[in-house]
Each structure stands twice: as structure tokens, then as C-alpha cells.
Motif scaffolding. Structure first.
Motif, mmCIF file in Angstrom:
data_model
loop_
_atom_site.group_PDB
_atom_site.id
_atom_site.type_symbol
_atom_site.label_atom_id
_atom_site.label_comp_id
_atom_site.label_asym_id
_atom_site.label_seq_id
_atom_site.Cartn_x
_atom_site.Cartn_y
_atom_site.Cartn_z
ATOM 1 N N GLY A 288 0.805 -1.260 -0.154
ATOM 2 C CA GLY A 288 -0.228 -0.011 0.004
ATOM 3 C C GLY A 288 0.939 1.521 -0.026
ATOM 4 N N SER A 289 2.056 1.050 -0.400
ATOM 5 C CA SER A 289 2.930 2.247 -0.301
ATOM 6 C C SER A 289 3.471 2.572 -1.687
ATOM 7 C CB SER A 289 4.160 2.381 0.710
ATOM 8 O OG SER A 289 4.880 1.197 0.242
ATOM 9 N N GLU A 290 3.603 3.757 -1.935
ATOM 10 C CA GLU A 290 4.244 4.501 -3.164
ATOM 11 C C GLU A 290 5.849 3.828 -3.295
ATOM 12 O OE1 GLU A 290 4.019 5.864 -7.092
ATOM 13 O OE2 GLU A 290 2.380 5.639 -5.506
ATOM 14 N N PRO A 291 6.197 3.343 -4.583
ATOM 15 C CA PRO A 291 7.560 2.893 -4.535
ATOM 16 C C PRO A 291 8.560 4.062 -4.572
ATOM 17 C CG PRO A 291 6.017 1.447 -6.167
ATOM 18 C CD PRO A 291 5.466 2.711 -5.433
ATOM 19 N N GLN A 292 9.364 3.730 -3.585
ATOM 20 C CA GLN A 292 10.443 4.926 -3.553
ATOM 21 C C GLN A 292 11.560 4.489 -4.305
ATOM 22 O OE1 GLN A 292 10.735 6.425 0.696
ATOM 23 N NE2 GLN A 292 8.531 5.671 0.608
ATOM 24 N N GLU A 293 12.164 5.090 -5.178
ATOM 25 C CA GLU A 293 13.404 4.544 -5.856
ATOM 26 C C GLU A 293 14.561 4.510 -4.938
ATOM 27 O OE1 GLU A 293 13.358 3.241 -8.925
ATOM 28 O OE2 GLU A 293 11.256 3.594 -8.663
ATOM 29 N N ASP A 294 14.819 5.443 -4.078
ATOM 30 C CA ASP A 294 15.951 5.066 -3.009
ATOM 31 C C ASP A 294 15.861 3.707 -2.254
ATOM 32 O OD1 ASP A 294 13.669 6.188 -1.903
ATOM 33 O OD2 ASP A 294 15.010 7.219 -0.242
ATOM 34 N N VAL A 295 14.564 3.546 -1.996
ATOM 35 C CA VAL A 295 14.596 2.164 -1.262
ATOM 36 C C VAL A 295 14.682 1.191 -1.915
ATOM 37 C CG1 VAL A 295 12.886 0.815 0.083
ATOM 38 C CG2 VAL A 295 12.794 3.352 0.526
ATOM 39 N N VAL A 296 14.133 1.183 -3.366
ATOM 40 C CA VAL A 296 14.031 0.139 -4.346
ATOM 41 C C VAL A 296 15.553 -0.214 -4.575
ATOM 42 C CG1 VAL A 296 13.833 -0.551 -6.568
ATOM 43 C CG2 VAL A 296 12.006 0.535 -5.411
ATOM 44 N N ARG A 297 16.338 1.021 -4.660
ATOM 45 C CA ARG A 297 17.867 0.720 -5.006
ATOM 46 C C ARG A 297 18.537 0.313 -3.848
ATOM 47 N NH1 ARG A 297 18.516 5.346 -6.562
ATOM 48 N NH2 ARG A 297 19.096 6.474 -4.374
ATOM 49 N N SER A 298 18.309 0.721 -2.574
ATOM 50 C CA SER A 298 18.750 0.229 -1.443
ATOM 51 C C SER A 298 18.605 -1.188 -1.078
ATOM 52 C CB SER A 298 18.610 1.069 -0.140
ATOM 53 O OG SER A 298 19.101 2.251 -0.418
ATOM 54 N N VAL A 299 17.406 -1.749 -1.295
ATOM 55 C CA VAL A 299 17.007 -3.227 -1.230
ATOM 56 C C VAL A 299 17.721 -4.059 -2.105
ATOM 57 C CG1 VAL A 299 15.185 -4.787 -1.127
ATOM 58 C CG2 VAL A 299 15.040 -2.634 0.027
ATOM 59 N N THR A 300 17.646 -3.459 -3.267
ATOM 60 C CA THR A 300 18.214 -4.338 -4.494
ATOM 61 C C THR A 300 19.942 -4.518 -4.397
ATOM 62 O OG1 THR A 300 16.668 -3.597 -6.107
ATOM 63 C CG2 THR A 300 18.747 -4.472 -6.954
ATOM 64 N N GLU A 301 20.550 -3.431 -3.902
ATOM 65 C CA GLU A 301 21.793 -3.633 -3.612
ATOM 66 C C GLU A 301 22.304 -4.302 -2.299
ATOM 67 O OE1 GLU A 301 23.036 0.539 -3.788
ATOM 68 O OE2 GLU A 301 23.043 0.747 -5.727
ATOM 69 N N SER A 302 21.217 -4.589 -1.414
ATOM 70 C CA SER A 302 21.876 -5.231 -0.247
ATOM 71 C C SER A 302 21.809 -6.775 -0.217
ATOM 72 C CB SER A 302 20.565 -4.838 0.973
ATOM 73 O OG SER A 302 19.402 -5.466 0.590
ATOM 74 N N LEU A 303 21.163 -7.146 -1.337
ATOM 75 C CA LEU A 303 21.210 -8.580 -1.683
ATOM 76 C C LEU A 303 22.600 -9.072 -2.040
ATOM 77 C CD1 LEU A 303 18.189 -8.001 -1.371
ATOM 78 C CD2 LEU A 303 17.999 -9.975 -3.228
ATOM 79 N N VAL A 304 22.913 -10.315 -1.990
ATOM 80 C CA VAL A 304 24.220 -11.187 -2.205
ATOM 81 C C VAL A 304 23.956 -11.572 -3.631
ATOM 82 C CG1 VAL A 304 25.761 -12.850 -1.991
ATOM 83 C CG2 VAL A 304 24.730 -11.615 0.178
ATOM 84 N N TYR A 305 25.091 -11.288 -4.579
ATOM 85 C CA TYR A 305 24.779 -11.957 -6.036
ATOM 86 C C TYR A 305 25.975 -12.630 -6.268
ATOM 87 C CZ TYR A 305 21.323 -8.091 -6.548
ATOM 88 O OH TYR A 305 20.272 -7.197 -6.261
ATOM 89 N N PHE A 306 25.918 -13.440 -7.260
ATOM 90 C CA PHE A 306 26.801 -14.353 -7.728
ATOM 91 C C PHE A 306 27.054 -14.329 -9.251
ATOM 92 C CE2 PHE A 306 23.105 -16.989 -8.145
ATOM 93 C CZ PHE A 306 23.601 -18.045 -9.106
#
Length: 315
Positions: free
Chosen positions: A274-292
Motif C-alpha cells: 500500500g505504499s508508493e515505490p520509492q526509488e531510493d528504497v528500491v535501490r537500497s534493497v536491491t543493492e543489499s542482496l548477495v549476488y553471484f
């Protein structure tokens, strides 16, 4: 009339033995091949839902919709529809299975004809495997006698005791018949992490060769998946006749997710909250994950599995 009462008696015995909570109200449904219970397939709506809410899984969407469409449009199928979902955790297997159920039954997951099995919950003790086999066989037989349009979802097949699942082999082929039932209209779905490494390796090779991800086809991964589940002594399909007899109609691979797919998951989850997507949050969450792989950071190790909890943290 005597034959009809005899048939009712048989069904009552099966239902009582299954322990399935089967009701007498279901009896008339089991006596006629044209009865569809609350089976209300909406294949076009399923396709739209997959396109709108499942990201990076072109192959899974294509294979699933095609298989389900062909099956539900066949008035008298030659065998049940047997599907097997494969891929690493967080790639959308469980979510897609929920969408499938939602668009097949009027009451969705609340339908009495939708049955879920978890190895940890329903079959926890290896020493009880023979009893589990008997219980599972009776459960499926009883519920298919109640409604031929039942769906059986087996989760976490990689944690299933090897040998247990083969008790349902007779239900999956074209020849299993019980008076008063039409088992060939049932759907069986197996969900597993097995084969995830092989699928990811294929996807990585496509990326390294600068090939479009959408070019990946089932033929590129199917053989590797079959070997991964058949030769793993800890997997529920280990040396299984389900694999050996080719009873699975479609193996559905789920590809590892790229950062762009994770970002789409974040936006979708924020909208659902129910919240408007915030690009700074989107970017922070995406970058916080581990990638291989570690050097190239191409795919998310956990897919979208932890996105919801991470959004709350960054908000």
C-alpha cells in the motif's frame, strides 16, 4: 439401483480410510465424469497474472500456460497433468503455484479440492515411511473419488524421503482406473530446489556469451534437471519411477534473477503493502542482496525471497 448403492458403499469405504475429511455431499460429484466440482479455470487470467507479477521467468510462464491450456481444454484427458517446478529458492516457484491454484478453482487455495503436502510437516520420520506410503495412497484415492478435478501440490521435494513418492506412480499414468472416478482429470505438482545449480549455470553461460536471456529454452536445461534429481540420494525423486517412466509432462525451470528483476520485485511488494515505490528504497534493497558469481555479481543468491523484510528495514 443395487449397482448404484454398491458404488456408494465403495466410495464411503475409500473416504473413511483416507482420513481426508471427505463429506457425503461430494458423493454425487464422484459418480459422473462431467462433474467439475468448483474447478473454474481462467487460463487467460493466469497468463496475465504471471506477466504482471512474476519477473524474469519467461520460460516458466510459457511452459505453464501452454500445458494448463491444453489440459483444461481437453474434455477427456488421457492422463493427469503432472508438472515439476525446479529452481533455486526465491525464484517464484511457490508464488506461481499459488497463482495456478487461484486461477483454476473458484475458491482458490480455500477449495477443498486443493491439497498441499510438506515433507517436514506430513512425512517427518524416516522410520514411518511405510505408514506414510499407505496413508498417502489412501488420501489421494479418497480425494480423487470425491472429485476428479483435484490438485495435489508436493512442496520441497528435495527434502522428501527417497522412495516415498513412488507410491503415487499408478495415479500418474493413463491406465489407473477406479470405478466411479476419473483420475485423469487431476493435476499433480512437484516443487523442488533441485536442478537450480544447473539452471543457473546455463543462464550464466548465456549471459557470458552475450545471448538474450529469453533465448533459453527447455531443451537447454531439461536433461540436466532430470539427472540432478534422479542421481541425488537425498532427493525425493532419487531413482524414482516417476522420472524413469517419464510420467512428468512438463519440467518447468525457474531462472536465477538479475538485479533488474529484484528491483521489480521490490516495487511490486511496496505496491502490495500500500505504499508508493520509492526509488531510493528500491535501490537500497536491491543493492543489499548477495549476488553471484562473486566477481561478476550477475544473479541474486536468494532471488526475491527476503525482499519483503528488507523493505521494512529500509523504510
Amino acid at each position: 439401483m443395487a449397482a448404484r448403492w454398491g458404488q456408494l458403499a465403495v466410495l464411503l469405504v475409500i473416504a473413511a480410510g483416507s482420513g481426508s475429511g471427505w463429506e457425503l455431499s461430494a458423493l454425487p460429484c464422484s459418480l459422473y465424469h462431467f462433474c467439475e466440482c468448483d474447478f473454474r479455470p481462467e487460463v487467460s487470467a493466469l497468463d496475465c497474472a504471471l506477466a504482471r507479477t512474476v519477473f524474469g521467468q519467461h520460460l516458466a510462464r510459457e511452459l505453464l500456460v501452454k500445458a494448463v491450456k491444453r489440459f483444461v481444454e481437453t474434455e477427456l484427458p488421457s492422463k493427469p497433468l503432472v508438472l515439476s517446478f525446479h529452481g533455486w529458492s526465491g525464484t517464484g516457484k511457490t508464488f506461481v503455484s499459488s497463482l495456478l491454484v487461484k486461477h483454476l478453482y473458484r475458491d482458490g487455495s480455500r477449495s477443498p479440492y486443493v491439497h498441499h503436502f510438506s515433507p517436514i510437516l506430513h512425512f517427518p520420520h524416516v522410520q514411518s515411511i511405510e505408514q506414510y506410503k499407505e496413508d498417502l495412497k489412501l488420501w489421494i484415492q479418497g480425494n480423487l473419488s470425491a472429485c476428479g478435478r483435484s490438485i495435489f501440490v508436493f512442496e520441497e521435494m528435495d527434502k522428501m524421503h527417497p522412495g516415498l513418492i513412488d507410491v503415487i506412480v499408478p495415479f500418474l499414468g493413463p491406465s489407473w482406473v477406479v470405478f466411479g472416478s476419473n483420475y485423469r482429470k487431476a493435476i499433480f505438482l512437484f516443487i523442488s530446489n533441485a536442478g537450480g545449480e544447473d539452471i543457473s549455470q546455463v543462464a550464466l553461460e548465456f549471459w557470458r556469451n552475450r545471448k538474450d536471456r529469453e533465448e533459453i529454452q527447455l531443451c537447454d536445461v531439461e536433461s540436466a534437471i532430470s539427472k540432478a534429481v534422479l542421481n541425488n540420494p537425498k532427493h525425493g525423486f532419487w531413482k524414482s519411477q516417476i522420472i524413469r517412466q517419464h510420467l512428468i509432462d512438463v519440467m518447468v525451470p525457474f531462472l536465477p534473477l538479475r538485479p533488474c528483476h529484484v528491483s521489480q520485485c521490490v516495487r511490486s511488494e511496496m505496491e502490495q503493502q500500500g505504499s508508493e515505490p520509492q526509488e531510493d528504497v528500491v535501490r537500497s534493497v536491491t543493492e543489499s542482496l548477495v549476488y553471484f558469481p562473486e566477481e561478476e555479481k550477475v544473479f541474486s543468491s536468494t532471488g526475491c525471497k527476503t525482499v519483503a523484510s528488507r523493505i521494512n528495514y529500509f523504510l
